[in-house]
Design an enzyme around this catalytic site. Structure first.
Site, PDB file in Angstrom:
ATOM      1  N   GLY A  20      10.408  45.764 100.375  1.00 14.80           N
ATOM      2  CA  GLY A  20       9.952  44.721 101.265  1.00 14.80           C
ATOM      3  C   GLY A  20      10.945  44.135 100.603  1.00 14.80           C
ATOM      4  O   GLY A  20      11.856  43.130 101.429  1.00 14.80           O
ATOM      5  N   CYS A  21      11.575  43.641  99.457  1.00 12.90           N
ATOM      6  CA  CYS A  21      12.826  42.275  98.990  1.00 12.90           C
ATOM      7  C   CYS A  21      14.254  43.194  99.972  1.00 12.90           C
ATOM      8  O   CYS A  21      14.695  43.012 100.272  1.00 12.90           O
ATOM      9  CB  CYS A  21      13.064  42.183  97.647  1.00 12.90           C
ATOM     10  SG  CYS A  21      11.502  41.268  97.336  1.00 12.90           S
TER      11      CYS A  21
END
Length: 155
Positions: A45-46
């Site tokens: 996600g990051c």
């Protein structure tokens, strides 16, 4: 911990970037700054969020925005993340999460159905005078930068 609200002064900070340099928010007065807090470098996600900022960086830069990503990762990991994904903005290390706390980006959250304490993915837009224009908390990694560009009217 409460999050600073639009119209209030952004909490100042000095953090170490991916190259070991000290970066202070106050040194960026005169520039508009986007500070985003994310849980951990090199996680799916990051990475998605960082690459979205990277891909939008030319448009944000043309609109006079400086982008800073903040996580608890150490500078060496941030440097590896920046190099691996060709990120064009600085990543800052906040290992004791003091700056996260000052921005309300640390606290209880739901993670896979359990309440845990950790990073609350958040983005703050700070004007040239150091005042918060927008405070966005609990944002999703995917699609967030596109929504932010719409909010800021950055094409």
């Amino acid at each position: 911990m409460t999050s600073p609200q639009p119209g209030t002064a952004a909490p100042d900070f000095t953090l170490t970037d991916q190259d070991g340099r000290q970066v202070s928010l106050s040194s960026l007065r005169g520039q508009r700054v986007i500070v985003y807090f994310y849980p951990a470098a090199m996680t799916p996600g990051c990475t998605t969020q960082a690459c979205d900022f990277r891909d939008s960086f030319p448009a944000l830069q043309a609109a006079d925005y400086t982008v800073l990503g903040v996580s608890r990762d150490d500078p060496a990991k941030l440097r590896a993340f920046r190099e691996r994904d060709a990120l064009s903005f600085d990543l800052l290390s906040d290992p004791d999460h003091a700056v996260h706390e000052a921005y309300g980006a640390w606290g209880e959250k739901m993670n896979y159905g359990k309440v845990v304490e950790g990073v609350i993915r958040s983005t703050f837009v700070i004007d040239a005078d150091g005042v918060i224009e927008h405070a966005l908390r609990n944002v999703k990694a995917t699609g967030h930068v596109a929504r932010l560009r719409t909010l800021l009217k950055v094409g």
